[in-house]
Design a protein around this motif. Structure first.
Motif, PDB file in Angstrom:
ATOM      1  N   VAL A  33     -21.597   5.528  37.857  1.00 31.81           N
ATOM      2  CA  VAL A  33     -21.164   4.183  37.471  1.00 31.81           C
ATOM      3  C   VAL A  33     -19.657   4.032  37.676  1.00 31.81           C
ATOM      4  CG1 VAL A  33     -21.014   2.571  35.561  1.00 31.81           C
ATOM      5  CG2 VAL A  33     -23.078   3.873  35.899  1.00 31.81           C
ATOM      6  N   ALA A  34     -18.898   5.104  37.355  1.00 30.61           N
ATOM      7  CA  ALA A  34     -17.456   5.053  37.612  1.00 30.61           C
ATOM      8  C   ALA A  34     -17.180   4.947  39.109  1.00 30.61           C
ATOM      9  CB  ALA A  34     -16.773   6.294  37.042  1.00 30.61           C
ATOM     10  N   LEU A  35     -18.073   5.517  39.924  1.00 30.68           N
ATOM     11  CA  LEU A  35     -17.914   5.436  41.383  1.00 30.68           C
ATOM     12  C   LEU A  35     -18.026   3.985  41.852  1.00 30.68           C
ATOM     13  CD1 LEU A  35     -17.561   7.651  43.558  1.00 30.68           C
ATOM     14  CD2 LEU A  35     -19.971   7.428  44.014  1.00 30.68           C
ATOM     15  N   ILE A  36     -18.905   3.188  41.218  1.00 27.14           N
ATOM     16  CA  ILE A  36     -19.006   1.766  41.586  1.00 27.14           C
ATOM     17  C   ILE A  36     -17.677   1.071  41.321  1.00 27.14           C
ATOM     18  CG2 ILE A  36     -20.197  -0.394  41.102  1.00 27.14           C
ATOM     19  CD1 ILE A  36     -22.590   1.143  40.225  1.00 27.14           C
ATOM     20  N   LEU A  37     -17.076   1.358  40.146  1.00 24.90           N
ATOM     21  CA  LEU A  37     -15.780   0.763  39.808  1.00 24.90           C
ATOM     22  C   LEU A  37     -14.730   1.163  40.831  1.00 24.90           C
ATOM     23  CD1 LEU A  37     -14.242  -0.875  37.703  1.00 24.90           C
ATOM     24  CD2 LEU A  37     -13.759   1.236  36.518  1.00 24.90           C
ATOM     25  N   LEU A  60     -20.329  -4.388  50.243  1.00 21.88           N
ATOM     26  CA  LEU A  60     -21.729  -4.379  50.655  1.00 21.88           C
ATOM     27  C   LEU A  60     -22.251  -2.954  50.818  1.00 21.88           C
ATOM     28  CD1 LEU A  60     -21.947  -7.161  53.351  1.00 21.88           C
ATOM     29  CD2 LEU A  60     -23.026  -7.138  51.143  1.00 21.88           C
ATOM     30  N   ILE A  61     -21.509  -2.126  51.550  1.00 23.61           N
ATOM     31  CA  ILE A  61     -22.044  -0.814  51.931  1.00 23.61           C
ATOM     32  C   ILE A  61     -21.814   0.216  50.841  1.00 23.61           C
ATOM     33  CG2 ILE A  61     -21.811   1.065  53.570  1.00 23.61           C
ATOM     34  CD1 ILE A  61     -21.470  -0.916  55.728  1.00 23.61           C
ATOM     35  N   TYR A  62     -20.561   0.315  50.350  1.00 14.80           N
ATOM     36  CA  TYR A  62     -20.306   1.352  49.352  1.00 14.80           C
ATOM     37  C   TYR A  62     -20.852   0.957  47.989  1.00 14.80           C
ATOM     38  CZ  TYR A  62     -17.446   4.549  52.016  1.00 14.80           C
ATOM     39  OH  TYR A  62     -17.014   5.472  52.894  1.00 14.80           O
ATOM     40  N   ALA A  63     -20.319  -0.148  47.428  1.00 12.39           N
ATOM     41  CA  ALA A  63     -20.727  -0.507  46.069  1.00 12.39           C
ATOM     42  C   ALA A  63     -22.197  -0.889  46.020  1.00 12.39           C
ATOM     43  CB  ALA A  63     -19.857  -1.653  45.558  1.00 12.39           C
ATOM     44  N   GLY A  64     -22.754  -1.377  47.142  1.00 15.44           N
ATOM     45  CA  GLY A  64     -24.166  -1.712  47.155  1.00 15.44           C
ATOM     46  C   GLY A  64     -25.022  -0.533  47.570  1.00 15.44           C
TER      47      GLY A  64
ATOM     48  N   ALA B  76     -19.562   7.446  57.087  1.00 10.71           N
ATOM     49  CA  ALA B  76     -19.771   7.827  55.696  1.00 10.71           C
ATOM     50  C   ALA B  76     -21.154   7.409  55.217  1.00 10.71           C
ATOM     51  CB  ALA B  76     -18.697   7.199  54.819  1.00 10.71           C
ATOM     52  N   ALA B  77     -21.607   6.210  55.634  1.00 14.05           N
ATOM     53  CA  ALA B  77     -22.943   5.772  55.231  1.00 14.05           C
ATOM     54  C   ALA B  77     -24.004   6.679  55.838  1.00 14.05           C
ATOM     55  CB  ALA B  77     -23.166   4.322  55.662  1.00 14.05           C
ATOM     56  N   ALA B  78     -23.847   7.025  57.136  1.00 13.37           N
ATOM     57  CA  ALA B  78     -24.804   7.925  57.780  1.00 13.37           C
ATOM     58  C   ALA B  78     -24.813   9.284  57.099  1.00 13.37           C
ATOM     59  CB  ALA B  78     -24.445   8.076  59.258  1.00 13.37           C
ATOM     60  N   GLU B  79     -23.607   9.782  56.764  1.00  9.73           N
ATOM     61  CA  GLU B  79     -23.497  11.092  56.125  1.00  9.73           C
ATOM     62  C   GLU B  79     -24.152  11.085  54.751  1.00  9.73           C
ATOM     63  OE1 GLU B  79     -20.373  11.082  53.904  1.00  9.73           O
ATOM     64  OE2 GLU B  79     -21.113  12.891  52.909  1.00  9.73           O
ATOM     65  N   ALA B  80     -23.945   9.998  53.990  1.00  6.82           N
ATOM     66  CA  ALA B  80     -24.549   9.931  52.653  1.00  6.82           C
ATOM     67  C   ALA B  80     -26.072   9.934  52.756  1.00  6.82           C
ATOM     68  CB  ALA B  80     -24.065   8.676  51.926  1.00  6.82           C
TER      69      ALA B  80
END
Lengths: 175, 107
Positions: A33-37, A60-64, B76-80
């Protein structure tokens, strides 16, 4: 202190604080959850740096997507009987702390003493031609077949994504 | 005094070191992956900072730092995705995600 500097400091403090929470918290779901922040605050930094498209992609990509992926992996790998300390550190954590502190001090020393080839203060003149915003310019740079562009790396990146999709399905498949 | 390049370089360096600490000190494999994601974000902050403070025409119009950040996000998305598939496959076989106990390739 102008407004941009104030916003930078607020975002930077939350960013570093949430990064510390990710590595320090005992329960790994709290870390996620801290990673989302952290991802959301990084998007704020990108907006501050006139990179609107990257900020949207970051949300979009990371937080989603990436966070949902991590939460699903946490759900599927929950270890029974170890509910409290699901994010333990190994025995050599203090060596890691010393190494990371030394690395950080040396990077900061190098960054502050180096004579940068780029300007170290922003200018209001703007980098882009008139009438072209960040998203339009990135589209030209990624897709244009005639001007200076990054078409070939872009196509190779799509190949990397295809390989990753197929690889993830093959590796994660039940036999 | 406004924002300078050093603000963003130092922020990126601090984030990178926190992520590195997480990546090398965690025992849960997903915790290691979170540390790597923090490191990739630190690199993105640095890249976009350089892109913002580049005013040399015509190179500043190429936005190379932002293009690099897009490719970093892609990789990074592919790696994850691949790493989490591997973690789930290992968990299914060995009932653990502790990177200290996954030692089948050690000799």
């Amino acid at each position: 202190m102008d407004l941009a500097t104030l916003i930078f400091w607020i975002i930077a403090v939350i960013l570093v604080g949430s990064a510390l929470m990710v590595v320090v918290l005992r329960n790994i779901v709290h870390s996620a959850v801290a990673l989302i922040l952290l991802f959301a605050m990084a998007a704020g930094i990108y907006v501050l740096l006139d990179a609107e498209f990257i900020a949207i992609v970051q949300i979009l990509i990371y937080a989603g997507a990436v966070t949902i992926l991590i939460l699903f992996a946490l759900m599927l790998t929950r270890i029974s009987g170890q509910q409290q300390r699901t994010n333990p550190t190994n025995k050599q954590w203090w060596i890691a702390l010393i190494i990371c502190t030394l690395l950080g001090v040396s990077i900061i020393y190098a960054a502050t003493t180096s004579p940068h080839a780029v300007a170290t203060v922003g200018s209001d003149s703007g980098q882009l031609p008139a009438g072209i915003n960040n998203v339009v310019r990135l589209g030209q740079l990624l897709y244009s077949p005639t001007q200076y562009s990054f078409v070939l790396p872009f196509e190779i990146a799509s190949l990397v994504l295809l390989v990753a999709i197929v690889g993830a399905i093959v590796i994660g498949r039940e036999d | 005094m406004g924002l300078t390049l050093n603000h963003f370089l130092i922020l990126g360096a601090i984030l990178f070191c926190i992520g590195l600490y997480g990546a090398i000190s965690k025992r849960n494999a997903i915790g290691v992956l979170m540390g790597i994601e923090i490191m990739l974000n630190a690199v993105n902050v640095t890249m976009i900072g350089f892109s913002f403070f580049n005013h040399v025409k015509p190179y500043s119009t190429y936005l190379t730092g932002q293009i690099f950040a897009i490719f970093i996000i892609t990789v990074a998305a592919a790696e994850a995705a691949v790493a989490l598939a591997m973690i789930i496959a290992i968990y299914r076989k060995r009932e653990t995600v502790d990177v200290g106990e996954i030692d089948i390739m050690k000799w």
